[in-house]
Write a protein that holds these residues in place. Structure first.
Motif: not given
Length: 371
Positions: A280-283, A300-303, A133-135, A266-270
């Motif tokens: 915003g991702t830090r939030v 896990v964060v994907a930049l 997902t993403s913000i 597992a969660r991937v935040v893009v």
């Protein structure tokens, strides 16, 4: 389907059409199961066969479900405008990499790749769900889901599903290279029964060219978005058939996205490689830390870089996110991904492929081992 230690063997046995080893008979008589229409069958049938009793929670259990028409993912008139796929790396970059290989040792690189592949191929006893997902939209969430699905399809030898849980006009089928779609999540929610086998289920899915299966959220038409009830019905029923399910969620704070993030393994935040994207991702990471079952430990964060001229200090941005204990994987700008349309793995940039493999390994590690 069997459970426990023989889960993967049962799956492979069903794909091969071999009877169950314990009983030497199929798990369910063929006449008792609905015959799934093959996706490639032409012309499609007017209606699906009568469905057996539907699991609790599904609407209109006795109503027959008509077979939907096959719909192209891209209008044929527009498909001509896509053009040939561009290589993710420029000619100069590819030439430079080839020259460096002639003058430097590749031993460490091979060792790292071997470790990641072993992580990707680790056995699982029950299906694992990786939610992406993403913000906000437009940051590469669907592209990342498609890349993860392709990586798992390539390196694993058991069934992998890429599932779209985005809004009604999601683009995952296009990015996965599907030419047409027929059955959606909402359609399948009315058909699923506990006695169905993997070979029954795959008849309603879109086969992916490089392996694995795809289930879209819609048929590319404006309509009601996927709701939380349908998402729960479909994912809970399907996860027992697939070793890994990659879910392309809607953007946060949508109801389905919050449900998917809360229930995934597992969660991937893009996040885009911009200051506001990192902030915003830090939030979002702080929100995951407040979930009741330590969701931050499985994130896990994907930049993602959307311009070759990005000026953000990647190390400083990654350090800000890593303060939460979450690993960060940077996906560089890639000309092929920026082009849009179907993703062709063979022409992805080398750094893009490496980042996608690393991200998939990080996600699966957390989905399997982190409790």
């Amino acid at each position: 389907m069997g459970h426990g230690k023989d889960w993967q063997q049962d799956v492979l046995r069903e794909l091969a059409g071999t009877p169950n080893a314990e009983t030497d008979q199929p798990a369910t008589p063929p006449a008792a199961r609905p015959e799934p229409p093959a996706e490639h069958r032409d012309p499609p049938r007017e209606s699906a066969p009568s469905t057996p009793p539907t699991p609790r929670g599904v609407r209109n259990p006795r109503a027959p479900v008509p077979t939907p028409e096959s719909v192209p993912t891209v209008d044929p008139r527009l498909a001509l405008a896509l053009g040939p796929p561009r290589h993710g790396d420029s000619v100069a970059r590819r030439t430079g990499r080839a020259l460096r290989k002639l003058t430097t040792s590749v031993g460490q690189e091979v060792a790292d790749q071997t470790r990641l592949v072993q992580e990707l191929q680790q056995p699982v006893t029950t299906g694992r769900v990786v939610a992406v997902t993403s913000i906000r939209g437009g940051v590469g969430k669907t592209t990342m889901s498609a890349l993860l699905g392709r990586v798992f399809n390539h390196y694993r030898h058991d069934p992998v599903l890429t599932l779209e849980a985005d809004a009604a006009l999601g683009t995952l089928p296009v990015r996965m290279g599907a030419e047409s779609v027929r059955w959606s999540c909402s359609d399948l929610a009315h058909i699923l029964t506990p006695d169905m086998r993997l070979t029954d289920i795959t008849g309603y899915l879109v086969p992916v060219v490089d392996g694995g299966w795809l289930l879209p959220a819609s048929r590319g038409r404006v309509g009601a978005p996927l709701d939380m009830r349908t998402y729960r019905t479909v994912t809970l029923a399907l996860r027992r058939y697939f070793a890994v399910t990659v879910v392309d969620c809607e953007t946060l704070p949508g109801e389905v996205a919050r449900t998917a993030m809360d229930t995934a393994h597992a969660r991937v935040v893009v996040a885009p490689m911009t200051a506001e994207g990192v902030n915003g991702t830090r939030v979002v990471l702080d929100w995951l830390a407040r979930l009741p079952h330590s969701a931050l430990a499985t994130a896990v964060v994907a930049l993602t870089a959307h311009s070759p001229d990005a000026t953000l200090d990647l190390e400083a941005a990654s350090a800000h996110l890593r303060e939460t204990g979450v690993p960060v994987v940077a996906l560089p700008y890639d000309r092929h991904l920026a082009q849009g349309g179907p993703i062709h793995t063979a022409v992805l940039g080398r750094a893009t492929r490496d980042a996608a493999i690393r991200l998939a390994a990080e996600a699966l590690h957390r989905a399997v081992r982190v409790r």
